[in-house]
Design an enzyme around this catalytic site. Structure first.
Site, PDB file in Angstrom:
ATOM      1  N   TYR A   1      -8.827  14.649  -6.870  1.00  0.00           N
ATOM      2  CA  TYR A   1      -7.629  14.080  -7.767  1.00  0.00           C
ATOM      3  C   TYR A   1      -6.829  15.107  -8.254  1.00  0.00           C
ATOM      4  CZ  TYR A   1      -6.414  11.109 -11.940  1.00  0.00           C
ATOM      5  OH  TYR A   1      -5.838  10.383 -12.993  1.00  0.00           O
TER       6      TYR A   1
ATOM      7  N   SER B   1      -1.465  13.733 -14.183  1.00  0.00           N
ATOM      8  CA  SER B   1      -2.607  13.483 -15.103  1.00  0.00           C
ATOM      9  C   SER B   1      -2.696  14.849 -15.507  1.00  0.00           C
ATOM     10  CB  SER B   1      -3.929  13.297 -14.653  1.00  0.00           C
ATOM     11  OG  SER B   1      -5.081  13.478 -15.036  1.00  0.00           O
TER      12      SER B   1
ATOM     13  N   LYS C   1      -2.756  15.239  -8.356  1.00  0.00           N
ATOM     14  CA  LYS C   1      -2.107  15.132  -9.422  1.00  0.00           C
ATOM     15  C   LYS C   1      -1.286  16.603  -9.441  1.00  0.00           C
ATOM     16  CE  LYS C   1      -2.974  11.006 -10.836  1.00  0.00           C
ATOM     17  NZ  LYS C   1      -2.079   9.866 -10.724  1.00  0.00           N
TER      18      LYS C   1
ATOM     19  N   ASP D   1       0.748  -1.257  -0.211  1.00  0.00           N
ATOM     20  CA  ASP D   1      -0.062   0.041   0.052  1.00  0.00           C
ATOM     21  C   ASP D   1       0.948   1.174   0.095  1.00  0.00           C
ATOM     22  OD1 ASP D   1      -1.704   1.902   0.524  1.00  0.00           O
ATOM     23  OD2 ASP D   1      -2.762   1.062   2.076  1.00  0.00           O
TER      24      ASP D   1
HETATM   25  N1  LIG Z   1      -6.082   5.750 -17.163  1.00  0.00           N
HETATM   26  C1  LIG Z   1      -5.937   6.934 -17.476  1.00  0.00           C
HETATM   27  O1  LIG Z   1      -6.647   7.563 -18.630  1.00  0.00           O
HETATM   28  C2  LIG Z   1      -5.074   7.931 -16.636  1.00  0.00           C
HETATM   29  C3  LIG Z   1      -5.220   9.064 -17.168  1.00  0.00           C
HETATM   30  C4  LIG Z   1      -4.197  10.145 -16.090  1.00  0.00           C
HETATM   31  C5  LIG Z   1      -3.633   9.562 -14.980  1.00  0.00           C
HETATM   32  N2  LIG Z   1      -3.861   8.311 -14.807  1.00  0.00           N
HETATM   33  C6  LIG Z   1      -3.052   7.897 -13.743  1.00  0.00           C
HETATM   34  O2  LIG Z   1      -2.305   6.480 -14.019  1.00  0.00           O
HETATM   35  C7  LIG Z   1      -2.345   5.751 -13.110  1.00  0.00           C
HETATM   36  C8  LIG Z   1      -2.730   4.279 -13.189  1.00  0.00           C
HETATM   37  O3  LIG Z   1      -4.096   4.283 -13.667  1.00  0.00           O
HETATM   38  P1  LIG Z   1      -5.098   3.140 -14.509  1.00  0.00           P
HETATM   39  O4  LIG Z   1      -5.917   3.817 -15.302  1.00  0.00           O
HETATM   40  O5  LIG Z   1      -4.069   2.109 -14.826  1.00  0.00           O
HETATM   41  O6  LIG Z   1      -5.932   2.612 -13.072  1.00  0.00           O
HETATM   42  P2  LIG Z   1      -6.367   1.210 -12.616  1.00  0.00           P
HETATM   43  O7  LIG Z   1      -7.252   1.456 -11.891  1.00  0.00           O
HETATM   44  O8  LIG Z   1      -6.389   0.208 -13.883  1.00  0.00           O
HETATM   45  O9  LIG Z   1      -4.784   0.740 -11.918  1.00  0.00           O
HETATM   46  C9  LIG Z   1      -4.576   1.366 -10.870  1.00  0.00           C
HETATM   47  C10 LIG Z   1      -3.982   0.471  -9.608  1.00  0.00           C
HETATM   48  O10 LIG Z   1      -3.359   1.008  -8.642  1.00  0.00           O
HETATM   49  C11 LIG Z   1      -3.669   0.347  -7.612  1.00  0.00           C
HETATM   50  N3  LIG Z   1      -3.707   1.055  -6.166  1.00  0.00           N
HETATM   51  C12 LIG Z   1      -4.653   1.943  -6.006  1.00  0.00           C
HETATM   52  N4  LIG Z   1      -4.531   2.175  -4.899  1.00  0.00           N
HETATM   53  C13 LIG Z   1      -3.271   1.655  -4.205  1.00  0.00           C
HETATM   54  C14 LIG Z   1      -2.536   1.999  -3.126  1.00  0.00           C
HETATM   55  N5  LIG Z   1      -2.963   2.412  -1.627  1.00  0.00           N
HETATM   56  N6  LIG Z   1      -1.291   1.245  -3.074  1.00  0.00           N
HETATM   57  C15 LIG Z   1      -0.847   0.514  -3.975  1.00  0.00           C
HETATM   58  N7  LIG Z   1      -1.724   0.534  -5.165  1.00  0.00           N
HETATM   59  C16 LIG Z   1      -2.818   0.858  -5.300  1.00  0.00           C
HETATM   60  C17 LIG Z   1      -4.890  -0.440  -7.822  1.00  0.00           C
HETATM   61  O11 LIG Z   1      -5.153  -1.559  -7.110  1.00  0.00           O
HETATM   62  C18 LIG Z   1      -4.703  -0.700  -9.350  1.00  0.00           C
HETATM   63  O12 LIG Z   1      -4.087  -2.085  -9.635  1.00  0.00           O
HETATM   64  C19 LIG Z   1      -3.004   6.358 -11.742  1.00  0.00           C
HETATM   65  O13 LIG Z   1      -2.291   7.058 -11.013  1.00  0.00           O
HETATM   66  C20 LIG Z   1      -4.105   7.194 -12.640  1.00  0.00           C
HETATM   67  O14 LIG Z   1      -4.512   8.337 -11.844  1.00  0.00           O
HETATM   68  C21 LIG Z   1      -4.631   7.543 -15.752  1.00  0.00           C
END
Ligand SMILES: NC(=O)c1ccc[n+]([C@@H]2O[C@H](COP(=O)([O-])OP(=O)(O)OC[C@H]3O[C@@H](n4cnc5c(N)ncnc54)[C@H](O)[C@@H]3O)[C@@H](O)[C@H]2O)c1
Length: 248
Positions: free
Chosen positions: A150, A137, A154, A59
């Site tokens: 969020y 982000s 970010k 975590d």
């Molecule tokens: N997908 C997008 O369009 C997008 C856009 C901008 C930013 N992001 C950022 O990219 C990152 C990944 O996002 P994603 O879309 O792959 O999401 P996702 O939900 O597919 O994956 C996120 C992962 O983070 C893990 N997680 C959450 N809280 C946690 C904690 N306290 N400790 C450890 N692990 C934890 C979850 O279990 C999950 O496996 C995030 O930081 C998200 O904000 C994603």
């Protein structure tokens, strides 16, 4: 196949979406990869598909867990070259609706999680060098009313990255720290989030249909570049990856 040979890379939140793609692509370029996540079942499954990868339950909001994860990395590999602070989540609230509890949770996981990762990884990286890649982000650049907490989390990640890069230079540590600001990419988080919004918001529905345009591998390829020595002159940067959406 050899852009990252000999490097050891840790990806937080590697059980899903962008983190899982990062882990796979880093390994494809020769890195030994550690996948960490709070979701052990999914994290083990992702690591099992990546040759040589290790999964550690973690975590990122918990400092003691950061210390023990990085100690395990030190004992097993003797080094850490790449840290991808990727773990995150999103929930929807405007500033007026936002509960303090949920606001703090966003900051704990994303801002504090990234801070703790950087702080403790620097100790492992500072002699041999390394590349820290923090996932922010485009929300950090925009004014998206519905994702207040969020956006705060970010925005702080992007600001911290600059401070960390300069600190490492001032200290003479061969560590780079860069921030990636993705737009919408097709991951479980985005699809779930946009589905929730779509009920009330037709713009979000449109975005949901367009989300397939950004694939996790698009961000993963940038992560590989920043992890490699090819990007040795890129430090303290904020790299937007959104196919031009933010500038329109
Ligand atoms: N997908 C997008 O369009 C997008 C856009 C901008 C930013 N992001 C950022 O990219 C990152 C990944 O996002 P994603 O879309 O792959 O999401 P996702 O939900 O597919 O994956 C996120 C992962 O983070 C893990 N997680 C959450 N809280 C946690 C904690 N306290 N400790 C450890 N692990 C934890 C979850 O279990 C999950 O496996 C995030 O930081 C998200 O904000 C994603």
């Amino acid at each position: 196949m050899s852009r990252l040979n000999g490097k050891v890379a840790l990806v937080t939140g590697g059980a899903s979406g962008l983190g899982a793609a990062d882990a796979r692509l880093l390994a494809e370029q020769g890195a030994r990869v550690i996948v960490t996540d709070i979701d052990s079942e999914q994290g083990e499954a992702v690591a099992a598909q990546i040759p040589g990868a290790l999964f550690l339950a973690h975590d990122v909001a918990d400092e003691a867990q950061w210390i023990s994860v990085l100690e395990e990395v030190r004992q097993r590999f003797g080094r850490l070259d790449v840290l991808v602070n990727n773990a995150g989540f999103v929930s929807f609230s405007t500033v007026e609706e936002q509960s303090l509890e949920q606001f703090r949770r966003h900051l704990q996981v994303m801002t504090e999680g990234t801070f703790l990762g950087c702080k403790h990884a620097i100790a492992l990286m500072k002699e041999r060098g390394g590349s820290i890649i923090n996932i922010s982000s485009v929300a950090a650049l925009k004014g998206i009313a519905e994702v207040f907490a969020y956006t705060a989390a970010k925005g702080a990640i992007a600001a911290m990255g600059r401070s960390i890069a300069v600190h490492c230079q001032n200290q003479g540590y061969p560590i780079r720290c860069n921030t990636i600001l993705p737009g919408a990419h097709d991951t479980p988080m985005t699809v779930k989030a946009l589905s929730e919004l779509a009920g009330a918001d037709t713009d979000a529905l449109t975005q949901l249909h367009e989300v397939g345009q950004g694939r996790p591998e698009d961000v993963g390829n940038l992560v590989v570049f920043l992890a490699s020595d090819e990007s040795r002159q890129i430090n303290g940067a904020q790299l937007v990856i959104d196919n031009g959406e933010t500038i329109k």
